[in-house]
Write an enzyme that holds these catalytic residues in place. Structure first.
Site, PDB file in Angstrom:
ATOM      1  N   THR A 112     -28.111  74.708   4.869  1.00 59.83           N
ATOM      2  CA  THR A 112     -27.116  74.129   3.973  1.00 59.83           C
ATOM      3  C   THR A 112     -25.759  74.529   4.549  1.00 59.83           C
ATOM      4  O   THR A 112     -25.698  75.172   5.588  1.00 59.83           O
ATOM      5  CB  THR A 112     -27.336  74.684   2.552  1.00 59.83           C
ATOM      6  OG1 THR A 112     -28.673  74.372   2.153  1.00 59.83           O
ATOM      7  CG2 THR A 112     -26.391  74.126   1.523  1.00 59.83           C
ATOM      8  N   GLY A 141     -28.165  79.065   2.375  1.00 61.75           N
ATOM      9  CA  GLY A 141     -29.170  80.100   2.538  1.00 61.75           C
ATOM     10  C   GLY A 141     -30.342  79.997   1.584  1.00 61.75           C
ATOM     11  O   GLY A 141     -31.054  80.975   1.376  1.00 61.75           O
TER      12      GLY A 141
END
Length: 577
Positions: A389, A481
């Site tokens: 991400t 994460g």
């Protein structure tokens, strides 16, 4: 004499290898408890300060795009949107036009920050049991894994409403990066190699020229993506949701058994929401509401507020990390049971935000012994979120702030590209409970709260956050994460607000992570001051030495100066004016 010379040389070599203390925010700090920067970079590559504007991102080129737009007179919205489009080009394995995200925005004319939800949603043809007894790949790879993309709608709408410059000006740096190319960096090279077998032919043509991943340092050009960005610069979201790009997407869906239709695209809505907030040590923390996990971050902050953390740490680091781990366990238990889309499931926000609830939640904390996650077991959702991400934080001298996390979910999303557009599509359908009632890989049942329904948004760990000191913005932070995100933001806030560390230390310091299941503490090597590993093991924690997959990107305004910190676990950069 010769032996003396050799000794002197060895001593000099040893001293040259030892990193001297850093000077950050005018303070001399030790690097002993900080993680080692990735890819032979130095700590000094990851932080900076300025007076007028500060940006922290996961991509040096994206940071420069933001600075370029800032120099043209753009406000924080222009800068954040320019950076978002640029990072869609430079981190195609993490985010892109075919993904979605959350954004928290504060402008001086607001009473408080507001939240925007433009995350991907389930197509109208999606159903609760669509992946039941199907191979895992069905929700991870290919066109059946794709949720309705929201990034373009979200960024264009927010820019149209609050930006200052033209969209064409703001998207220009991204077009240039796609058209002229940028240098491949280690993380991208690695991601291409890992995904090479999963890519469709259209994607291979872009990222595997000549059948192999471009080497680090080689130029990566994305001509089709440049064309798509030009259409967006000219027409906003129109071509993506109603025109040329939309037609290419729906045609590919029909051809490849995907569910997404033109009605899904035209019906996509960007949702504007009230941020959630809590008081913490005299600060006000604003974060994204569900289906983000921000509410669980706030519950955990209220739990840790019951202890004098800095005093606890100074007396007994093991006791401090033991307490933090037990807070994480309880916060993630709530997330597993209650997390989902509030438009489809009732989430008891008032209870989760209650200080009394947090106090009761941590009241059974045993300072000598780890609890067991099995004691909290109910009907749960143990979805696995990808760390691929990205996050962007922006703040200016007046405190105007943006904190936004965006994603295509897994590495290179569904590993498919809309033909002729260069747009990588998400695989966000995998973020739902694949099939409630069907045991997952751990033999546990998925949560109904996060089951698949048409137009529903899956639960997400993404938690963009802005912190106020009194009535003034103080800090903007967030991280990619996957499941590591909430705990990373939690620990960075504690380091900032309780320990009063520099911004860079709060980002680079070693972390612990417990996500309720598996029942284990994931701990970085740099945490092991005063035998923390042994001490936690003695309290019956299952210890696993592992890197932390969350990368924080933070900006702070203090005493008239703006500070930026990019996580040394990655390859991002800060910069300002």
């Amino acid at each position: 004499m010769k032996q003396i010379t050799i000794r002197i040389v060895l001593i000099l070599v040893l001293f040259s290898c030892k990193e001297v203390p850093l000077t950050v925010e005018g303070k001399s700090i030790s690097t002993d408890l900080l993680v080692t920067p990735s890819h032979q970079k130095k700590h000094t590559d990851y932080f900076s300060e300025s007076k007028n504007l500060m940006i922290a991102t996961d991509s040096p080129e994206a940071t420069q795009a933001g600075i370029e737009v800032g120099k043209l007179g753009g406000n924080v919205v222009d800068v954040a949107v320019a950076t978002s489009f640029a990072i869609s080009v430079t981190r195609p394995h993490s985010t892109g036009l075919g993904g979605g995200g959350f954004l928290v925005l504060y402008l001086k004319e607001f009473n408080e920050p507001i939240a925007f939800d433009f995350r991907e949603r389930a197509p109208n043809a999606a159903s609760r049991n669509m992946y039941k007894r199907k191979p895992k790949e069905d929700s991870l790879l290919g066109f059946r894994a794709v949720g309705v993309p929201g990034n373009v709608a979200g960024l264009v709408r927010i820019h149209k409403r609050y930006g200052k410059l033209s969209l064409k000006t703001v998207v220009a740096p991204a077009i240039r990066l796609a058209e002229e190319g940028f240098r491949v960096y280690p993380d991208l090279n690695s991601a291409i190699q890992k995904s090479s077998k999963d890519m469709d032919e259209e994607m291979k043509g872009i990222f595997l020229p000549g059948g192999k991943a471009p080497e680090v340092g080689k130029l990566l050009v994305q001509k089709d993506l440049a064309g798509s960005l030009k259409l967006i610069a000219e027409s906003g979201e129109k071509e993506f949701y109603h025109g040329k790009i939309a037609n290419a997407l729906t045609t590919a869906m029909k051809k490849n058994g995907g569910l997404l239709t033109s009605q899904d695209l035209t019906g996509f809505q960007v949702l504007e929401k009230k941020t959630l907030q809590t008081k913490y040590r005299g600060y006000t923390i604003y974060t994204m509401p569900p289906p983000s996990s921000g509410v669980h971050l706030l519950t955990m902050l209220s739990m840790v507020e019951t202890k004098p953390l800095q005093e606890m740490y100074e007396k007994d680091p093991v006791g401090y990390y033991h307490f933090m781990t037990e807070v994480m366990r309880r916060g993630y238990a709530d997330r597993a049971v209650l997390g989902g889309d509030p438009a489809f499931t009732k989430i008891p926000l008032d209870r989760l935000l209650s200080k009394k609830y947090a106090e009761d939640k941590i009241a059974d904390f045993d300072s000598k012994l780890a609890s067991s996650s099995s004691s909290f077991l109910k009907t749960l959702n143990f979805g696995v979120e990808s760390p691929q991400t990205t996050h962007i934080s922006v703040m200016d001298k007046d405190g105007n702030s943006v904190s936004t996390t965006q994603s295509i979910n897994f590495r290179f999303g569904a590993s498919v590209v809309i033909p002729g557009t260069g747009i990588v599509l998400n695989d966000t359908m995998d973020d739902f409970s694949r099939a409630p009632g069907e045991p997952n890989v751990y033999g546990l049942i998925g949560a109904e709260a996060n089951s698949i329904l048409p137009k529903k948004t899956p639960l997400s760990s993404m938690s963009p956050t802005i912190v106020f000191q009194g009535k003034e913005p103080f800090l903007a932070t967030g991280a990619p994460g996957g499941s590591y995100i909430v705990n990373a933001v939690l620990q960075s806030l504690v380091y900032n607000l309780d320990f009063h560390l520099t911004l860079y230390e709060s980002v680079a310091r070693g972390r612990v992570h417990h996500q309720f299941f598996p029942d284990a503490v994931f701990i970085e090597k740099s945490v092991n001051e005063r035998n923390v590993f042994d001490g936690l093991s003695a309290r019956k924690h299952d210890i696993r030495i592992a890197p932390n997959f969350a990368k924080l990107f933070s900006v702070k305004r203090e005493n008239g100066t703006l500070y930026g910190a990019s996580d040394p676990r990655g390859e991002g950069a800060t910069g300002g004016l």
